[in-house]
Design a protein around this motif. Sequence first.
Motif, PDB file in Angstrom:
ATOM      1  N   ARG A   1      25.356  27.811  73.735  1.00 42.98           N
ATOM      2  CA  ARG A   1      25.722  26.418  74.008  1.00 42.98           C
ATOM      3  C   ARG A   1      26.744  25.918  72.994  1.00 42.98           C
ATOM      4  N   PRO A   2      27.914  26.490  73.050  1.00 43.55           N
ATOM      5  CA  PRO A   2      28.910  26.073  72.047  1.00 43.55           C
ATOM      6  C   PRO A   2      29.384  24.637  72.264  1.00 43.55           C
ATOM      7  N   ARG A   3      29.743  23.973  71.199  1.00 44.24           N
ATOM      8  CA  ARG A   3      30.323  22.632  71.341  1.00 44.24           C
ATOM      9  C   ARG A   3      31.836  22.770  71.458  1.00 44.24           C
ATOM     10  N   VAL A   4      32.325  22.685  72.692  1.00 48.23           N
ATOM     11  CA  VAL A   4      33.765  22.823  72.929  1.00 48.23           C
ATOM     12  C   VAL A   4      34.197  21.677  73.832  1.00 48.23           C
ATOM     13  N   PRO A   5      35.102  20.826  73.422  1.00 48.86           N
ATOM     14  CA  PRO A   5      35.754  20.807  72.115  1.00 48.86           C
ATOM     15  C   PRO A   5      34.789  20.295  71.046  1.00 48.86           C
TER      16      PRO A   5
ATOM     17  N   GLU B   1      31.286  13.177  70.023  1.00 46.09           N
ATOM     18  CA  GLU B   1      30.616  12.593  71.196  1.00 46.09           C
ATOM     19  C   GLU B   1      29.758  13.634  71.942  1.00 46.09           C
ATOM     20  N   ASN B   2      30.264  14.846  71.964  1.00 49.30           N
ATOM     21  CA  ASN B   2      29.676  15.864  72.812  1.00 49.30           C
ATOM     22  C   ASN B   2      28.505  16.547  72.096  1.00 49.30           C
ATOM     23  N   VAL B   3      27.306  15.928  72.171  1.00 50.01           N
ATOM     24  CA  VAL B   3      26.229  16.439  71.323  1.00 50.01           C
ATOM     25  C   VAL B   3      24.947  16.861  72.041  1.00 50.01           C
ATOM     26  N   SER B   4      24.799  16.520  73.328  1.00 49.50           N
ATOM     27  CA  SER B   4      23.490  16.728  73.945  1.00 49.50           C
ATOM     28  C   SER B   4      23.196  18.179  74.290  1.00 49.50           C
ATOM     29  N   PHE B   5      22.103  18.672  73.787  1.00 52.75           N
ATOM     30  CA  PHE B   5      21.594  20.009  74.111  1.00 52.75           C
ATOM     31  C   PHE B   5      22.645  21.106  73.925  1.00 52.75           C
ATOM     32  N   ILE B   6      23.438  20.942  72.895  1.00 53.86           N
ATOM     33  CA  ILE B   6      24.386  21.998  72.543  1.00 53.86           C
ATOM     34  C   ILE B   6      24.270  22.264  71.044  1.00 53.86           C
TER      35      ILE B   6
ATOM     36  N   ARG C   1      24.360  15.877  64.901  1.00 54.62           N
ATOM     37  CA  ARG C   1      24.543  14.516  65.427  1.00 54.62           C
ATOM     38  C   ARG C   1      25.492  13.710  64.533  1.00 54.62           C
ATOM     39  N   ASP C   2      25.645  14.151  63.294  1.00 47.62           N
ATOM     40  CA  ASP C   2      26.379  13.300  62.363  1.00 47.62           C
ATOM     41  C   ASP C   2      27.669  13.916  61.829  1.00 47.62           C
ATOM     42  N   THR C   3      28.008  15.080  62.307  1.00 48.79           N
ATOM     43  CA  THR C   3      29.294  15.648  61.870  1.00 48.79           C
ATOM     44  C   THR C   3      29.735  16.724  62.859  1.00 48.79           C
ATOM     45  N   LEU C   4      30.976  17.136  62.701  1.00 45.65           N
ATOM     46  CA  LEU C   4      31.504  18.202  63.563  1.00 45.65           C
ATOM     47  C   LEU C   4      30.906  19.549  63.155  1.00 45.65           C
ATOM     48  N   ASN C   5      31.122  20.542  63.964  1.00 44.78           N
ATOM     49  CA  ASN C   5      30.694  21.898  63.593  1.00 44.78           C
ATOM     50  C   ASN C   5      31.690  22.557  62.649  1.00 44.78           C
ATOM     51  N   ALA C   6      32.955  22.255  62.857  1.00 52.44           N
ATOM     52  CA  ALA C   6      34.006  22.945  62.094  1.00 52.44           C
ATOM     53  C   ALA C   6      33.939  22.561  60.627  1.00 52.44           C
ATOM     54  N   PRO C   7      34.347  23.479  59.766  1.00 53.21           N
ATOM     55  CA  PRO C   7      34.444  23.110  58.353  1.00 53.21           C
ATOM     56  C   PRO C   7      35.571  22.093  58.165  1.00 53.21           C
ATOM     57  N   LEU C   8      35.610  21.457  57.013  1.00 53.55           N
ATOM     58  CA  LEU C   8      36.722  20.532  56.748  1.00 53.55           C
ATOM     59  C   LEU C   8      38.021  21.336  56.639  1.00 53.55           C
ATOM     60  N   TYR C   9      37.934  22.473  55.940  1.00 59.01           N
ATOM     61  CA  TYR C   9      39.081  23.388  55.842  1.00 59.01           C
ATOM     62  C   TYR C   9      38.564  24.807  56.102  1.00 59.01           C
ATOM     63  N   PRO C  10      39.144  25.490  57.066  1.00 58.15           N
ATOM     64  CA  PRO C  10      38.588  26.792  57.455  1.00 58.15           C
ATOM     65  C   PRO C  10      39.080  27.969  56.604  1.00 58.15           C
ATOM     66  N   PHE C  11      38.383  29.048  56.732  1.00 57.72           N
ATOM     67  CA  PHE C  11      38.782  30.320  56.128  1.00 57.72           C
ATOM     68  C   PHE C  11      40.233  30.637  56.532  1.00 57.72           C
TER      69      PHE C  11
END
Length: 714
Positions: free
Chosen positions: A563-567, A571-576, A580-590
């Motif tokens: 159940r990936p969160r894409v995008p 907002e897109n948080v239900s059953f994925i 609830r309080d932040t994005l999945n992505a890091p602030l700065y990625p590898f």
Amino acid sequence: MDKAIKKCIEEMSLEDKARQLSQVNAVIVRAETKAEITGKDEGMDLCEADTREVGSVLNFNGAADAIAVQDEYLSKSEGKIPLIFMQDVVHGFRTVFPVPLALGCSFDPSLAEACAEVSAVEAKYNGVQVTFSPMVDLVRDPRWGRVMESTGEDAYLNGEMGKAFVRGYHKGGILCCVKHFAAYGAAEAGKEYNTTDVSERNLKEYYLPAYRACVEEGADMVMSSFNLLNGVPVNGHKDLLVDTLRKEWGFDGVLISDYAAVKEMIRHGYLETLKECAETAINNQVDMEMMSSSYIHYLPELVGEGRVKEGRIDESLRRVLELKQKAGLFENKYGETDAKRAEEVCLCPEHRALARRAAARTCVLLKNNGVLPLSAEQNIALAGPYAAEKNILGGWACWGRPEEAVSVYDGVRAALGREVVCAAGCGGKLLDKDESGIPAAVAAVKGCAVAVVCVGEPSECSGEATSRADLRIPAPQASLVRAVSEAGCKVVAVVFGGRPQVLTEIEPYCDAILYAWQPGTEGGNAVADLLFGREEPVGRLAMSFPRATGQCPIYYNCFNTGRPRVPDSIENVSFISSYRDTLNAPLYPFGYGLGYTEWELSAPRLSSPVIGQGGKTKVSAKLKNTGSRAGETLVQLYIRDRFASVVRPVRELKAFRRASLPAGGETEVCFELTEEMLRFYTASGKYESEAGRFDVMLGFSSENVQTCELILEK
Ligand code: NOJ
């Protein structure tokens, strides 16, 4: 076996053999009484006269001390076999280079090799024969303070960098010990010395390859780690130490335990007595026991009782004597120790120049709205507790002295040839709460066009026993950044730290963020070189930067989930799979980092979009410097196996390449992608590739890639 070594072994008593397999702090060998050691070391049970005759020492004080310890030891020792001297030369000796995690961000093995070579040269004249480095623990949790010693979260990058360290130490003339075998970096919750629980598949795939790469590159020693791994302390792990390291990898060098780790099997709750510790460790081929005395006290008895074979002890002894032979100690008991040469080389201009270059190439530019590079004509002020701080050496700084280091204040004044305003505003300690100095600091910098605000964590908060539960920039420093920005200055944050910190709160108030890590002796000069554009920022992140501590562990080569969160939107948080309080992505990625010019990369093309077993293809793309300055960038090659018998990560780094181009310049970047690079441990347990579809990605970070498809046929 060498004849002399064979003879030596034949002539030794069991008691002497056990001594050769033990290592203690040099201070213990020299001390006449227990009182001399009290307060200096916890190894009090090692202070009895009979535990002072050992095979090796660690932690001593340079050339003169090494010579004195060796002389005193040999004058008392019956066996007359020289001690071998070991030390943690991790990122420099007296000249301190950026911490290894920063060197990882250079994505430049030749730079790590050069730093290791210089470290070795300074160390060998100061009496060091073996360094306890490289540390190639894979790290995914920046709460762990020792992430600074590693080169990051990617197994391939760690392997490449680890090999470079091994080559560098050898070139410089010392032997080296890869550590901490194994998976010590997976400490639960990032808490130091904590348990690790890693599946066999993950061990093989992620955690073990970098140690193996170092062993294959010729690392002379391996250090077994402190941790409990899947319920068994590492020194009790036959599978790992005997079956994997010795039998499968063929390692025949010295395996040393970490500090007191043999006896810690009791506290772990694995073994009841010190005697059992000795039996278990020696039978698992731990050749040398660091800082506990189970071997000295119990090996002879264990042989007498038939619980340990003398041949097993002789094999370990052979390895230790061969190590001493390799270090040249049988020709010269001091090795290359030479106080005069030590004085000449330590901090010599060439070493400082390399430290400056290395620091400049390891800082990572995380944000820039155009304020950087600065011009010397601008009205610039410095602020923050790290602006004038000279202790920016980082953990494990060996013989580095803060007073010999260059602060940002020193570096900026030298670059400008004039005085600049510099106001700390608050303290830099993690638990500092006092914000009362902020108004005065803001008043001091107000009116300046640009304030370079230097914040972060103290040097002593990275390294061993420095876990953090909250990775945010401490509150007073965050308030300072905000206050300076609200006073109307453009803010360039220069952030110091031995780990990724959470920059979410300060980011909105910064026009630019330069992550300086713990940059070492020449840190301030390197930061000034970057701020004024004499050097271009070329560092790219070797570890993901979380936006909140609660995202840890966080790493780029994760799984997609069902159940990936894409995008990745709040907002897109239900059953994925999300927060609830932040994005999945890091602030700065590898893999991320900015430079001073702009780049364009075309979509990747494959010379053959279909390959078979043993086949290969060429991945290429057009790279263009579309900015107005010459520059250097890093192109990264990732793959994703779309469907497999064991699910594969969303990205796996397979190669990287640096490219330098003049403004407007264009080139073709090419990588060879072989079928071998598509292999992994499949459901059958074999290391092999599986036919099917692969995404092949080229880009500037793990999150900024373009994709094409490759088919692998059966
Ligand atoms: C304990 C640390 O874990 C290890 O990295 C180091 O090499 C030894 N102490 C010796 O200082």
